[in-house]
Design a protein around this motif. Structure first.
Motif, mmCIF file in Angstrom:
data_model
loop_
_atom_site.group_PDB
_atom_site.id
_atom_site.type_symbol
_atom_site.label_atom_id
_atom_site.label_comp_id
_atom_site.label_asym_id
_atom_site.label_seq_id
_atom_site.Cartn_x
_atom_site.Cartn_y
_atom_site.Cartn_z
ATOM 1 N N THR A 192 -31.864 12.497 27.847
ATOM 2 C CA THR A 192 -32.321 13.085 26.605
ATOM 3 C C THR A 192 -31.164 13.763 25.912
ATOM 4 O O THR A 192 -30.054 13.834 26.424
ATOM 5 C CB THR A 192 -33.424 14.129 26.870
ATOM 6 O OG1 THR A 192 -32.841 15.235 27.551
ATOM 7 C CG2 THR A 192 -34.533 13.551 27.716
ATOM 8 N N ASP A 249 -38.420 17.865 18.456
ATOM 9 C CA ASP A 249 -38.539 18.201 19.871
ATOM 10 C C ASP A 249 -37.540 17.314 20.603
ATOM 11 O O ASP A 249 -37.821 16.157 20.915
ATOM 12 C CB ASP A 249 -39.962 17.949 20.364
ATOM 13 C CG ASP A 249 -40.151 18.353 21.831
ATOM 14 O OD1 ASP A 249 -39.131 18.644 22.502
ATOM 15 O OD2 ASP A 249 -41.300 18.366 22.291
ATOM 16 N N ASN A 252 -36.467 17.213 23.539
ATOM 17 C CA ASN A 252 -36.817 16.773 24.881
ATOM 18 C C ASN A 252 -37.603 15.462 24.866
ATOM 19 O O ASN A 252 -37.721 14.794 25.898
ATOM 20 C CB ASN A 252 -37.639 17.845 25.596
ATOM 21 C CG ASN A 252 -36.810 19.066 25.930
ATOM 22 O OD1 ASN A 252 -35.711 18.953 26.453
ATOM 23 N ND2 ASN A 252 -37.325 20.237 25.611
ATOM 24 N N ARG A 253 -38.145 15.106 23.717
ATOM 25 C CA ARG A 253 -38.926 13.868 23.616
ATOM 26 C C ARG A 253 -38.054 12.670 23.247
ATOM 27 O O ARG A 253 -38.538 11.545 23.207
ATOM 28 C CB ARG A 253 -40.047 14.029 22.582
ATOM 29 C CG ARG A 253 -41.055 15.094 22.939
ATOM 30 C CD ARG A 253 -42.128 15.247 21.867
ATOM 31 N NE ARG A 253 -42.970 14.056 21.740
ATOM 32 C CZ ARG A 253 -43.995 13.976 20.900
ATOM 33 N NH1 ARG A 253 -44.291 15.003 20.113
ATOM 34 N NH2 ARG A 253 -44.723 12.860 20.835
ATOM 35 N N LYS A 302 -35.864 9.875 23.991
ATOM 36 C CA LYS A 302 -35.471 9.052 25.136
ATOM 37 C C LYS A 302 -34.607 7.859 24.728
ATOM 38 O O LYS A 302 -33.974 7.230 25.571
ATOM 39 C CB LYS A 302 -36.719 8.520 25.858
ATOM 40 C CG LYS A 302 -37.779 9.559 26.164
ATOM 41 C CD LYS A 302 -37.277 10.624 27.108
ATOM 42 C CE LYS A 302 -38.398 11.622 27.437
ATOM 43 N NZ LYS A 302 -37.913 12.719 28.323
ATOM 44 N N VAL A 339 -43.621 12.895 16.481
ATOM 45 C CA VAL A 339 -42.811 12.014 17.321
ATOM 46 C C VAL A 339 -41.420 11.865 16.711
ATOM 47 O O VAL A 339 -41.295 11.586 15.516
ATOM 48 C CB VAL A 339 -43.477 10.631 17.454
ATOM 49 C CG1 VAL A 339 -42.556 9.660 18.200
ATOM 50 C CG2 VAL A 339 -44.800 10.753 18.181
ATOM 51 N N GLU A 369 -38.861 8.007 21.099
ATOM 52 C CA GLU A 369 -39.524 8.331 22.360
ATOM 53 C C GLU A 369 -39.791 7.088 23.197
ATOM 54 O O GLU A 369 -39.641 7.102 24.418
ATOM 55 C CB GLU A 369 -40.840 9.051 22.079
ATOM 56 C CG GLU A 369 -41.493 9.679 23.293
ATOM 57 C CD GLU A 369 -42.638 10.595 22.906
ATOM 58 O OE1 GLU A 369 -42.733 11.687 23.484
ATOM 59 O OE2 GLU A 369 -43.445 10.220 22.030
#
Length: 230
Positions: free
Chosen positions: A7, A104, A106-107, A109, A145, A168
């Motif tokens: 991430t 966000d 952390n989302r 990917k 998202v 994500e």
């Protein structure tokens, strides 16, 4: 290729073999160390201008945690195998339109290089040849998202396509293609309601991703003070 599970918060510096790829994941920890965690919580946009190679410079926009309605901007530049960040503006007019949601991180990917591969596959299926790509990373204003908006250009700089890709999952959310060689002749048959609606959707999506930059404002020393120690 970078592990897709990485991430934005995992890496600061990559080895020499990854000097010039997948830029965004390597930038975040540098931002955290320089400006603090509060800065990262307020990031709304990563942006890199169109280029024929992987970007070596990104603009990062974040909400000013202490001045409602204002943004702060920093430039991340690749120096050797690491990224350095430099304050580059603050105020109400850094962008013509501000992304409505914070990212966000952390989302996230799917990195920029992986997102481009998805766009290239879509371009190949549409028989479109691309020369340059510009990147934007922002949150979907409905569900939050994180998504990549990728501008695809021909050698002259004409935008021939635009793709939105989930950061994500890597899913292709939206694509539109407008090659310069497309026929502009009047159709013998009028467009159906469905064709008109689809065209409006494409135009609406592209307009929503049009974050226009202002010339910018100088920051002074307060930029570091905003987020220091958080």
């Amino acid at each position: 290729m970078m592990n897709p599970l990485f991430t934005l918060t995992t890496l600061l510096v990559l080895g020499a073999s990854a000097t010039n790829q997948a830029a965004v994941p390597e930038i975040t920890e540098s931002l955290r160390q320089q400006y603090g965690g509060l800065y990262l919580q307020n990031v709304v946009l990563f942006r890199a201008l169109p280029a024929s190679t992987d970007p070596i410079q990104w603009n990062v926009y974040a909400r000013d945690a202490y001045r409602p309605g204002q943004l702060v901007r920093t430039i991340a530049t690749l120096n050797g195998v690491s990224w350095t960040t430099t304050p580059n503006g603050a105020g109400e007019d850094l962008l013509e339109r501000n992304p409505p949601k914070t990212l966000d991180l952390n989302r996230v990917k799917i990195d920029s290089a992986q997102a481009l591969e998805v766009a290239k596959k879509a371009a190949a299926l549409s028989q479109v040849t691309i020369s340059k790509a510009g990147y934007q990373l922002a949150a979907n204003d409905t569900n939050g998202v994180p998504e990549w908006g990728i501008e695809l250009l021909d050698p002259t700089g004409y935008e021939i396509g635009f793709c939105v890709i989930s950061a994500e999952t890597g899913a292709l959310v939206h694509q539109s293609w407008t090659p310069k060689t497309a026929s502009t002749a009047k159709k013998s048959q009028p467009e159906t309601e469905g064709e008109i609606a689809a065209k409006k959707v494409k135009k609406g999506v592209r307009k929503a991703w049009n974050w226009t930059e202002d010339a910018g404002k100088t920051t002074g020393s307060f930029f570091k003070e905003l987020f220091k120690g958080n």
